[in-house]
Design a protein around this motif. Structure first.
Motif, short mmCIF file in Angstrom:
data_model
loop_
_atom_site.label_atom_id
_atom_site.label_comp_id
_atom_site.label_asym_id
_atom_site.label_seq_id
_atom_site.Cartn_x
_atom_site.Cartn_y
_atom_site.Cartn_z
N GLY A 105 0.81 -1.22 0.00
CA GLY A 105 0.00 0.00 0.00
C GLY A 105 0.84 1.27 0.00
O GLY A 105 0.31 2.36 0.24
N SER A 106 2.13 1.15 -0.28
CA SER A 106 3.03 2.31 -0.26
C SER A 106 2.65 3.32 -1.34
O SER A 106 2.34 2.94 -2.47
N THR A 107 2.71 4.60 -0.98
CA THR A 107 2.48 5.66 -1.97
C THR A 107 3.77 5.91 -2.75
O THR A 107 4.84 5.42 -2.37
N GLU A 108 3.67 6.70 -3.82
CA GLU A 108 4.86 7.03 -4.62
C GLU A 108 5.91 7.73 -3.76
O GLU A 108 7.11 7.51 -3.92
N VAL A 109 5.46 8.59 -2.86
CA VAL A 109 6.37 9.33 -1.98
C VAL A 109 7.12 8.35 -1.07
O VAL A 109 8.34 8.47 -0.86
N GLU A 110 6.39 7.37 -0.52
CA GLU A 110 7.01 6.38 0.39
C GLU A 110 8.00 5.50 -0.36
O GLU A 110 9.07 5.17 0.16
N LEU A 111 7.66 5.11 -1.60
CA LEU A 111 8.59 4.31 -2.41
C LEU A 111 9.84 5.12 -2.74
O LEU A 111 10.96 4.60 -2.71
N ARG A 112 9.66 6.41 -3.03
CA ARG A 112 10.78 7.30 -3.33
C ARG A 112 11.71 7.40 -2.11
O ARG A 112 12.94 7.42 -2.25
N ALA A 113 11.12 7.47 -0.91
CA ALA A 113 11.91 7.57 0.32
C ALA A 113 12.79 6.33 0.50
O ALA A 113 13.95 6.43 0.91
N VAL A 114 12.24 5.14 0.19
CA VAL A 114 13.03 3.91 0.31
C VAL A 114 14.18 3.93 -0.70
O VAL A 114 15.32 3.61 -0.36
N ARG A 115 13.88 4.32 -1.93
CA ARG A 115 14.92 4.40 -2.97
C ARG A 115 16.03 5.37 -2.57
O ARG A 115 17.21 5.08 -2.69
N ASP A 116 15.62 6.56 -2.10
CA ASP A 116 16.61 7.57 -1.71
C ASP A 116 17.49 7.09 -0.56
O ASP A 116 18.70 7.30 -0.57
N SER A 117 16.86 6.45 0.44
CA SER A 117 17.64 5.91 1.57
C SER A 117 18.64 4.87 1.09
O SER A 117 19.79 4.85 1.54
N ALA A 118 18.20 4.00 0.18
CA ALA A 118 19.09 2.95 -0.35
C ALA A 118 20.24 3.56 -1.14
O ALA A 118 21.40 3.15 -1.00
N GLU A 119 19.93 4.58 -1.95
CA GLU A 119 20.97 5.25 -2.75
C GLU A 119 22.01 5.91 -1.85
O GLU A 119 23.21 5.80 -2.08
N ARG A 120 21.53 6.58 -0.81
CA ARG A 120 22.45 7.28 0.08
C ARG A 120 23.22 6.31 0.98
O ARG A 120 24.21 6.67 1.60
N SER A 121 22.76 5.05 1.03
CA SER A 121 23.49 4.01 1.77
C SER A 121 24.54 3.34 0.89
O SER A 121 25.27 2.47 1.34
#
Length: 334
Positions: A105-121
């Motif tokens: 049920g993740s929104t586009e914003v929530e999916l973006r947050a996961v991607r950004d966190s992974a990229e910055r990791s």
């Protein structure tokens, strides 16, 4: 050189799979220095500090309701957990490929947050997979078959309910009610009924020792669990024995919400797939699946057999591990 890891980024626990093996299985907690906002500890070490810190240290659970609530803390936690993975002579090369499980049920914003966190990791190539799909793969279901299968994944922050067929989610229900709500119910009940203050960790221990979905477990009934804590009014120490029947009563409302969500997903299921589900049964995964008597209660209520996955705590992680090996074959990866 590419290093590949699969991650089940959960509200309660984060599990990392590398080379087909679970290499990290730690609580999703990070301890930060308040002045510099630098990470002091992560995982189990941070959880030992949880609810025990002084003014200079803050412990954070970066995920709430299955999604990122504290972006900076989540990034630091992911970075710390990734460093735990043994990679030989040096840490990960710049090229890091990751598959991460996310709520359906993740929104586009929530999916973006996961991607950004992974990229910055440190990740360069990131794929996302919905948790109920990953759970189905981890259980061993052929998700690409023309057959209906239903998964109910009860995690720490969200309950993911999905009907899967032909490699896609046909009907789903993502409920922001799960293990954390059961823990909160126990805290509130202990305060109201027994006048004793209990911490989040103590409520979690009560849930593990005497948590139940039925008031009659027969021979499987656990022994009473003794809770120690201060009296809510006088602050004097108290010792309260708690039985599974009273915990089953206090969890009633939250479990009823999960039942309603399962029925709602079944209402939206096409008749042919519904027939498959009645024949195959419904699979329970996630930590909530371990609640005593939950499978029997749901079976009696919905008249469809419920099965508990062989390893419910690691179903999603195992599924993300399989998806990692089949990145080019699975069309449902995002």
């Amino acid at each position: 050189m590419t290093k590949e890891i699969a991650m089940d980024l959960g509200t309660a626990n984060t599990i990392i799979i590398c080379d087909g093996k679970i290499v990290v299985d730690e609580p999703s907690v990070v301890a930060l220095d308040r002045r510099e906002d630098k990470m002091i500890a992560v995982g189990e070490k941070a959880k030992m500090m949880y609810e025990k810190t002084h003014a200079s240290i803050r412990t954070v659970r970066p995920l709430r309701d299955g999604v990122i609530a504290d972006f900076n803390a989540c990034e630091q936690m992911m970075r710390g957990l990734i460093k735990m993975v043994h990679t030989g002579s040096r840490l990960f090369s710049p090229s890091l490929r990751m598959v991460i499980g996310v709520p359906s049920g993740s929104t586009e914003v929530e999916l973006r947050a996961v991607r950004d966190s992974a990229e910055r990791s440190g990740a360069r190539e990131i794929y996302l997979i919905y948790e109920p799909m990953a759970a189905a793969i981890g259980i061993g279901i052929d998700v690409e078959a023309p057959q209906g299968n239903m998964i109910v994944d009860i995690g720490g922050g969200s309950t993911e309910i999905a009907v899967i067929s032909l490699g896609g989610i046909v009907a789903n229900n993502s409920l922001r009610v799960a293990g954390d709500d059961l823990t909160a119910d126990i805290r509130e009940y202990m305060s109201r009924q027994h006048n004793v203050k209990v911490s989040e960790r103590m409520a979690e221990r009560i849930k593990i020792h005497v948590g139940a979905a039925l008031t009659d477990l027969g021979d499987d009934a656990p022994e009473d669990y003794v809770v120690h804590g201060p009296n809510r009014i006088t602050a004097l120490p108290m010792e309260v024995p708690v039985c599974y029947q009273e915990i089953a009563h206090c969890l009633e409302k939250t479990i009823a919400k999960i039942e309603t969500a399962v029925l709602s997903a079944l209402e939206n299921t096409p008749p042919e797939l519904y027939a498959d589900i009645v024949h195959n049964g419904i699979w329970l995964s996630g930590g909530g699946a371990l609640l005593r008597g939950l499978d029997k209660r749901l079976t009696d209520k919905i008249n469809i057999p419920f099965h508990i996955a062989e390893d419910p705590l690691h179903s999603v992680a195992k599924g993300t591990g399989v998806a990692l090996k089949n990145v080019n074959n699975f069309s449902f990866l995002m």
